[in-house]
Motif scaffolding. Structure first.
Motif, mmCIF file in Angstrom:
data_model
loop_
_atom_site.group_PDB
_atom_site.id
_atom_site.type_symbol
_atom_site.label_atom_id
_atom_site.label_comp_id
_atom_site.label_asym_id
_atom_site.label_seq_id
_atom_site.Cartn_x
_atom_site.Cartn_y
_atom_site.Cartn_z
ATOM 1 N N PHE A 195 0.857 -1.176 0.000
ATOM 2 C CA PHE A 195 0.000 0.000 0.000
ATOM 3 C C PHE A 195 0.897 1.232 0.000
ATOM 4 C CE2 PHE A 195 0.663 -1.303 4.366
ATOM 5 C CZ PHE A 195 1.056 -0.133 4.991
ATOM 6 N N ALA A 196 0.313 2.373 -0.301
ATOM 7 C CA ALA A 196 1.059 3.628 -0.280
ATOM 8 C C ALA A 196 0.503 4.517 0.812
ATOM 9 C CB ALA A 196 0.943 4.334 -1.631
ATOM 10 N N TYR A 197 1.347 5.377 1.331
ATOM 11 C CA TYR A 197 0.900 6.409 2.255
ATOM 12 C C TYR A 197 0.538 7.652 1.445
ATOM 13 C CZ TYR A 197 2.420 3.723 6.298
ATOM 14 O OH TYR A 197 2.557 2.752 7.259
ATOM 15 N N SER A 198 -0.405 8.417 1.941
ATOM 16 C CA SER A 198 -0.859 9.606 1.227
ATOM 17 C C SER A 198 0.234 10.667 1.101
ATOM 18 C CB SER A 198 -2.104 10.196 1.887
ATOM 19 O OG SER A 198 -1.868 10.478 3.252
ATOM 20 N N ASP A 199 1.297 10.576 1.901
ATOM 21 C CA ASP A 199 2.396 11.536 1.765
ATOM 22 C C ASP A 199 3.575 10.970 0.964
ATOM 23 O OD1 ASP A 199 3.287 9.758 3.701
ATOM 24 O OD2 ASP A 199 3.871 11.309 5.142
ATOM 25 N N PRO B 124 -3.995 0.243 -2.356
ATOM 26 C CA PRO B 124 -4.665 1.192 -1.456
ATOM 27 C C PRO B 124 -3.719 2.314 -1.034
ATOM 28 C CG PRO B 124 -4.892 -1.072 -0.674
ATOM 29 C CD PRO B 124 -3.880 -1.086 -1.767
ATOM 30 N N VAL B 125 -4.314 3.450 -0.699
ATOM 31 C CA VAL B 125 -3.579 4.598 -0.156
ATOM 32 C C VAL B 125 -4.178 4.891 1.217
ATOM 33 C CG1 VAL B 125 -3.001 7.036 -0.436
ATOM 34 C CG2 VAL B 125 -3.173 5.556 -2.461
ATOM 35 N N ILE B 126 -3.302 4.999 2.217
ATOM 36 C CA ILE B 126 -3.740 5.315 3.579
ATOM 37 C C ILE B 126 -2.935 6.490 4.104
ATOM 38 C CG2 ILE B 126 -4.437 2.920 4.031
ATOM 39 C CD1 ILE B 126 -1.906 2.603 5.742
ATOM 40 N N ASN B 127 -3.467 7.160 5.122
ATOM 41 C CA ASN B 127 -2.676 8.221 5.750
ATOM 42 C C ASN B 127 -1.856 7.602 6.884
ATOM 43 O OD1 ASN B 127 -4.397 8.016 8.007
ATOM 44 N ND2 ASN B 127 -5.505 9.898 7.531
ATOM 45 N N GLY C 35 -3.437 5.516 9.440
ATOM 46 C CA GLY C 35 -3.947 4.224 8.991
ATOM 47 C C GLY C 35 -5.303 4.299 8.316
ATOM 48 N N GLU C 36 -5.854 5.502 8.170
ATOM 49 C CA GLU C 36 -7.177 5.657 7.566
ATOM 50 C C GLU C 36 -7.092 5.507 6.047
ATOM 51 O OE1 GLU C 36 -8.856 8.942 10.737
ATOM 52 O OE2 GLU C 36 -7.588 9.587 9.071
ATOM 53 N N TYR C 37 -8.059 4.784 5.483
ATOM 54 C CA TYR C 37 -8.125 4.576 4.044
ATOM 55 C C TYR C 37 -8.429 5.891 3.341
ATOM 56 C CZ TYR C 37 -9.748 2.920 -0.485
ATOM 57 O OH TYR C 37 -9.927 2.722 -1.830
ATOM 58 N N ASP D 261 -14.307 0.240 12.373
ATOM 59 C CA ASP D 261 -15.314 1.263 12.687
ATOM 60 C C ASP D 261 -14.738 2.671 12.809
ATOM 61 O OD1 ASP D 261 -17.431 -0.506 12.601
ATOM 62 O OD2 ASP D 261 -17.247 -1.027 14.719
ATOM 63 N N ASP D 262 -13.404 2.789 12.929
ATOM 64 C CA ASP D 262 -12.753 4.100 13.004
ATOM 65 C C ASP D 262 -12.168 4.522 11.656
ATOM 66 O OD1 ASP D 262 -13.264 4.437 15.761
ATOM 67 O OD2 ASP D 262 -11.540 3.160 16.255
ATOM 68 N N ASP D 263 -12.566 3.828 10.577
ATOM 69 C CA ASP D 263 -12.071 4.070 9.218
ATOM 70 C C ASP D 263 -10.597 3.735 9.049
ATOM 71 O OD1 ASP D 263 -14.544 4.874 8.134
ATOM 72 O OD2 ASP D 263 -14.251 6.910 8.902
ATOM 73 N N VAL D 264 -10.048 2.938 9.944
ATOM 74 C CA VAL D 264 -8.665 2.494 9.818
ATOM 75 C C VAL D 264 -8.643 1.293 8.878
ATOM 76 C CG1 VAL D 264 -6.678 1.512 11.032
ATOM 77 C CG2 VAL D 264 -7.975 3.384 12.066
ATOM 78 N N PHE D 265 -7.773 1.371 7.878
ATOM 79 C CA PHE D 265 -7.623 0.329 6.873
ATOM 80 C C PHE D 265 -7.056 -0.928 7.514
ATOM 81 C CE2 PHE D 265 -4.773 -1.644 3.699
ATOM 82 C CZ PHE D 265 -5.710 -2.006 2.755
#
Length: 136
Positions: free
Chosen positions: A15-19, A38-41, A44-46, A111-115
Motif C-alpha cells: 500500500f502507499a501512504y498519502s504523503d 490502497p492509499v492510507i494516511n 492508517g485511515e483509508y 469502525d474508526d475508518d482504519v484500513f
C-alpha cells in the motif's frame, strides 16, 4: 458468513501512504505486481486507491514538468480515475460482493475508518467456484 473470512490483512499487501511521492508510488506498484494499491494516511485511515492507469495519465498530463519535480510530487496530487469504495468490517457480505463486481479488490476498514486489509475479487470467485464444485 463474515467479511473477515475473505480478508487479506494489511500486513500481507503493498500500500502507499498519502504523503508518498509519485516516484515512491511507482516503486511500490512495481514491487507489488498489482495494477492498483490502497492509499492510507499515517493514522492508517483509508484514503483511496492509486492505479497504474492513474500514474500513466499523470505522466501524460504533466509531460511539461521537470521529471525530478514530478517524481517528488505527492500522491494526493495524482488524479484518480476510479474510486475503490471500502466496506466496514461489520458490513454485510453482500455489500462486499456488490463492490467486488466493479473493483479488483475491496478495501476493508474498521469502525474508526482504519484500513485493515483487502478482499480480492479473485478470492471471492475461488471460494464460490470451490463451493460449486464441492456441491456436485
Amino acid at each position: 458468513m463474515n467479511i473477515l473470512f475473505f480478508l487479506t490483512p494489511k500486513s500481507e499487501i503493498e500500500f502507499a501512504y498519502s504523503d508518498n511521492t509519485f516516484g515512491e508510488v511507482i516503486d511500490i506498484l512495481e514491487r507489488s505486481t498489482y495494477t492498483a494499491i490502497p492509499v492510507i494516511n499515517r493514522k492508517g485511515e483509508y484514503k483511496g486507491t492509486i492505479s497504474e492507469g492513474d500514474i500513466l495519465w499523470t505522466l501524460k498530463n504533466e509531460a511539461g514538468y521537470d521529471m525530478a519535480a514530478l517524481m517528488d510530487m505527492k500522491v494526493t496530487r495524482i488524479e484518480r480515475k476510479q474510486k475503490h469504495e471500502p466496506v466496514k468490517v461489520t458490513a454485510k457480505v453482500q455489500d462486499m460482493f456488490n463492490r467486488a463486481v466493479n473493483q479488483n479488490f475491496v478495501p476493508v476498514t474498521d469502525d474508526d475508518d482504519v484500513f485493515i486489509g483487502i478482499v480480492k475479487r479473485k478470492d471471492i470467485l475461488q471460494y464460490y467456484f470451490q463451493q460449486e464444485n464441492g456441491n456436485k
